[in-house]
Scaffold this motif. Sequence first.
Motif, mmCIF file in Angstrom:
data_model
loop_
_atom_site.group_PDB
_atom_site.id
_atom_site.type_symbol
_atom_site.label_atom_id
_atom_site.label_comp_id
_atom_site.label_asym_id
_atom_site.label_seq_id
_atom_site.Cartn_x
_atom_site.Cartn_y
_atom_site.Cartn_z
ATOM 1 N N ARG A 105 0.835 -1.196 0.000
ATOM 2 C CA ARG A 105 0.000 0.000 0.000
ATOM 3 C C ARG A 105 0.872 1.249 0.000
ATOM 4 O O ARG A 105 0.482 2.290 0.504
ATOM 5 C CB ARG A 105 -0.910 -0.013 1.230
ATOM 6 C CG ARG A 105 -1.777 -1.259 1.254
ATOM 7 C CD ARG A 105 -3.171 -1.115 1.726
ATOM 8 N NE ARG A 105 -3.851 0.095 1.431
ATOM 9 C CZ ARG A 105 -4.572 0.758 2.350
ATOM 10 N NH1 ARG A 105 -4.669 0.332 3.573
ATOM 11 N NH2 ARG A 105 -5.199 1.865 2.014
ATOM 12 N N THR A 106 2.073 1.125 -0.560
ATOM 13 C CA THR A 106 3.022 2.229 -0.552
ATOM 14 C C THR A 106 2.702 3.308 -1.577
ATOM 15 O O THR A 106 3.207 4.416 -1.479
ATOM 16 C CB THR A 106 4.446 1.721 -0.835
ATOM 17 O OG1 THR A 106 4.472 1.145 -2.139
ATOM 18 C CG2 THR A 106 4.887 0.710 0.207
ATOM 19 N N GLY A 107 1.919 2.972 -2.583
ATOM 20 C CA GLY A 107 1.686 3.904 -3.684
ATOM 21 C C GLY A 107 2.760 3.803 -4.750
ATOM 22 O O GLY A 107 2.744 4.537 -5.733
ATOM 23 N N ARG A 108 3.695 2.893 -4.563
ATOM 24 C CA ARG A 108 4.798 2.674 -5.507
ATOM 25 C C ARG A 108 4.941 1.181 -5.778
ATOM 26 O O ARG A 108 4.624 0.370 -4.916
ATOM 27 C CB ARG A 108 6.110 3.198 -4.934
ATOM 28 C CG ARG A 108 6.081 4.672 -4.657
ATOM 29 C CD ARG A 108 7.326 5.087 -3.902
ATOM 30 N NE ARG A 108 7.219 6.457 -3.455
ATOM 31 C CZ ARG A 108 7.719 7.495 -4.114
ATOM 32 N NH1 ARG A 108 8.364 7.297 -5.240
ATOM 33 N NH2 ARG A 108 7.576 8.708 -3.650
ATOM 34 N N PRO A 109 5.425 0.824 -6.952
ATOM 35 C CA PRO A 109 5.657 -0.603 -7.214
ATOM 36 C C PRO A 109 6.754 -1.144 -6.298
ATOM 37 O O PRO A 109 7.694 -0.435 -5.962
ATOM 38 C CB PRO A 109 6.103 -0.644 -8.678
ATOM 39 C CG PRO A 109 5.981 0.727 -9.209
ATOM 40 C CD PRO A 109 5.752 1.666 -8.080
ATOM 41 N N VAL A 110 6.617 -2.395 -5.905
ATOM 42 C CA VAL A 110 7.638 -3.064 -5.099
ATOM 43 C C VAL A 110 7.966 -4.390 -5.762
ATOM 44 O O VAL A 110 7.090 -5.088 -6.239
ATOM 45 C CB VAL A 110 7.192 -3.273 -3.628
ATOM 46 C CG1 VAL A 110 6.036 -4.232 -3.520
ATOM 47 C CG2 VAL A 110 8.350 -3.752 -2.780
ATOM 48 N N THR A 111 9.259 -4.679 -5.842
ATOM 49 C CA THR A 111 9.710 -5.973 -6.357
ATOM 50 C C THR A 111 10.187 -6.786 -5.169
ATOM 51 O O THR A 111 10.992 -6.310 -4.371
ATOM 52 C CB THR A 111 10.848 -5.805 -7.379
ATOM 53 O OG1 THR A 111 10.377 -5.002 -8.461
ATOM 54 C CG2 THR A 111 11.294 -7.153 -7.926
ATOM 55 N N THR A 112 9.662 -8.002 -5.054
ATOM 56 C CA THR A 112 10.096 -8.909 -3.997
ATOM 57 C C THR A 112 11.055 -9.927 -4.615
ATOM 58 O O THR A 112 10.909 -10.307 -5.776
ATOM 59 C CB THR A 112 8.913 -9.634 -3.341
ATOM 60 O OG1 THR A 112 8.222 -10.401 -4.330
ATOM 61 C CG2 THR A 112 7.959 -8.643 -2.694
ATOM 62 N N TYR A 113 12.032 -10.339 -3.811
ATOM 63 C CA TYR A 113 13.072 -11.240 -4.299
ATOM 64 C C TYR A 113 13.187 -12.478 -3.421
ATOM 65 O O TYR A 113 13.114 -12.384 -2.198
ATOM 66 C CB TYR A 113 14.430 -10.529 -4.301
ATOM 67 C CG TYR A 113 14.490 -9.351 -5.239
ATOM 68 C CD1 TYR A 113 14.927 -9.500 -6.547
ATOM 69 C CD2 TYR A 113 14.106 -8.084 -4.805
ATOM 70 C CE1 TYR A 113 14.983 -8.422 -7.412
ATOM 71 C CE2 TYR A 113 14.161 -6.991 -5.663
ATOM 72 C CZ TYR A 113 14.590 -7.168 -6.963
ATOM 73 O OH TYR A 113 14.638 -6.102 -7.815
ATOM 74 N N GLN A 114 13.434 -13.596 -4.058
ATOM 75 C CA GLN A 114 13.747 -14.825 -3.348
ATOM 76 C C GLN A 114 15.151 -14.700 -2.729
ATOM 77 O O GLN A 114 15.403 -15.178 -1.635
ATOM 78 C CB GLN A 114 13.689 -16.006 -4.309
ATOM 79 C CG GLN A 114 13.936 -17.351 -3.676
ATOM 80 C CD GLN A 114 13.834 -18.461 -4.706
ATOM 81 O OE1 GLN A 114 14.206 -18.289 -5.858
ATOM 82 N NE2 GLN A 114 13.316 -19.590 -4.287
ATOM 83 N N SER A 115 16.013 -14.005 -3.410
ATOM 84 C CA SER A 115 17.392 -13.788 -2.972
ATOM 85 C C SER A 115 17.440 -12.670 -1.923
ATOM 86 O O SER A 115 16.787 -11.636 -2.080
ATOM 87 C CB SER A 115 18.235 -13.375 -4.182
ATOM 88 O OG SER A 115 19.401 -12.710 -3.781
#
Length: 149
Positions: A105-115
């Motif tokens: 809900r940040t208002g910005r895209p977020v990329t999540t990583y397995q690493s």
Amino acid sequence: MRTTVTATAAAAFAVLAATAAALLPATATAAAALLPATAATATASPAATASRAAADLGPCGPGQLCLWPEDDFQGTRRTFELTHIDIESCVRLPSGAAAQSLANRTGRPVTTYQSAECAETGEFETYPGSGTWAPRSPYRVRAFKLWES
């Protein structure tokens, strides 16, 4: 991500159906027939319906990225505030910690990583920041990056 979109769409449709019922009582029965069983049981006001849907998805406030260690928003939630995150920097979860579900809900895209290093050699996925709930990540999230809109 399909699960997130489906859950979000069901919640949005529930709000629309409740609004239609308030404005056009004759359409309430027809709209309720189209809802999934869990959404069809919502007979409260549109605001209450939206609040219930958000609670089912996992609580996460505006401007926050929320991570849970288990599927379906279970376990102790970790919350990251937009004001405390450097944009486009890799944020590692503490050693040994990982997340299995999230809300952005940040208002910005977020990329999540397995690493844990935000390496693209492992799995990674980007979620929109306009209010995305993902009850089951396809991998254990160990780090994330927030992007400019």
